[in-house]
Design a protein around this motif. Structure first.
Motif, PDB file in Angstrom:
ATOM      1  N   PHE A 130       1.342   0.212  -8.265  1.00 35.36           N
ATOM      2  CA  PHE A 130       0.457   1.499  -7.768  1.00 35.36           C
ATOM      3  C   PHE A 130      -0.453   1.920  -8.584  1.00 35.36           C
ATOM      4  CE2 PHE A 130       3.046   2.796  -3.918  1.00 35.36           C
ATOM      5  CZ  PHE A 130       3.078   1.421  -3.214  1.00 35.36           C
ATOM      6  N   VAL A 181      -2.193   8.405  -6.761  1.00 37.83           N
ATOM      7  CA  VAL A 181      -0.816   7.844  -5.903  1.00 37.83           C
ATOM      8  C   VAL A 181      -0.524   9.015  -5.561  1.00 37.83           C
ATOM      9  CG1 VAL A 181       1.057   7.523  -6.313  1.00 37.83           C
ATOM     10  CG2 VAL A 181      -0.268   5.904  -7.682  1.00 37.83           C
ATOM     11  N   GLY A 230      -2.263   4.114  -3.894  1.00 38.26           N
ATOM     12  CA  GLY A 230      -0.670   3.652  -3.504  1.00 38.26           C
ATOM     13  C   GLY A 230       0.038   5.057  -2.714  1.00 38.26           C
ATOM     14  N   ASP A 272       0.671  -1.075  -0.032  1.00 31.41           N
ATOM     15  CA  ASP A 272      -0.440   0.172   0.191  1.00 31.41           C
ATOM     16  C   ASP A 272       0.447   1.003  -0.229  1.00 31.41           C
ATOM     17  OD1 ASP A 272      -2.582  -1.419   0.730  1.00 31.41           O
ATOM     18  OD2 ASP A 272      -1.437  -1.481   1.905  1.00 31.41           O
TER      19      ASP A 272
END
Length: 263
Positions: free
Chosen positions: A130, A179, A136, A86
């Motif tokens: 991601f 992201v 992410g 993550d």
């Protein structure tokens, strides 16, 4: 306290200093730290302590991040072992405070290899994952030294200036792809960083009362996880100084010359 629960978070340089504090606080908030460092004995102890104390999953990987091939292999192994990653916290780094002409070339190369190349490598390898998930968080540990360069920190400042520039551009590239990219720009922190950066101890004595508490730094970093925060800047007065420096560099250098030369 719940946003980190069951999140898998890679932390480089996790065996000491800020990285160790981040791992502790991630586990305290129910997250699963993925520890990366060279000291396998320390990583084993941390895994046992974090799992027994906080009932989380903690994994660790021994790697020398200055060896980019080893770091790439390690990161790919993490991606195979962990079902879902993550966040990546690029914390590993070091500095040596010395004049350019008196610094060993090998030390200059090592600073760039760890502070810049390893950080970019880790980001480069995990970013497609991601983006594919559209989720992410990448947190890059920069430094106030990347905003205000001072004598004896020429190379270290250059590496952190690179981190800030890289992060700023990356943030714009991925902002519409789910992201987050956060840069952490710190002044001096009370960690073992200075064992190598300032072995004489003179600089630490000169600025001791201004040094940041690593626990407080880690608390601010974990608080920012999974939020769209651009930068964390500590301490506030130093960030104000960097803004003034950007506007009036010559005046700032003249006014703070004695402070800049405390190393």
């Amino acid at each position: 306290m719940t946003k980190l629960r069951n999140k898998n978070i890679i932390i480089t340089g996790a065996s000491s200093g800020i990285g160790e504090e981040i791992a502790l606080q991630v586990a305290e908030q129910g997250g699963n730290p993925i520890l990366v460092a060279r000291s396998v004995d320390k990583l084993k102890r941390m895994k046992m302590e974090l799992e027994s104390t906080y009932s989380v999953k903690c994994s660790f990987y021994q790697a020398d991040l200055t060896d980019l091939s080893e770091w790439r292999r390690t990161l790919h192994q993490i991606m195979e072992d962990i079902a879902q990653v993550d966040a990546l916290i690029n914390n590993a780094g070091f500095g040596i405070f010395n004049k350019v002409g008196e610094t060993n070339w090998e030390d200059i190369e090592r600073m760039f290899q760890l502070n810049v190349y390893a950080l970019i490598m880790g980001t480069h390898e995990i970013l497609p994952y991601f983006i594919n998930r559209r989720e992410g968080h990448i947190i890059n540990i920069g430094s106030q030294a990347g905003k205000i360069a001072t004598p004896k920190s020429s190379v270290y400042s250059a590496t952190k200036h690179a981190v800030i520039g890289f992060s700023n551009a990356l943030r714009l590239e991925v902002e519409d792809q789910g992201v987050f990219v956060t840069t952490v720009n710190l002044g001096p922190v009370r960690t073992n960083f200075f064992d190598m950066a300032d072995p004489s101890g003179n600089y630490q004595k000169a600025i001791g009362r201004y040094m940041l508490d690593p626990e407080k730094v880690a608390r601010n970093i974990t608080k920012a996880l999974f939020t769209n925060k651009r930068e964390i800047n500590m301490p506030g007065w130093m960030e104000m100084g960097s803004k003034f420096y950007n506007l009036f560099p010559k005046l700032t250098e003249r006014m703070l010359k004695s402070q800049f030369n405390k190393k």
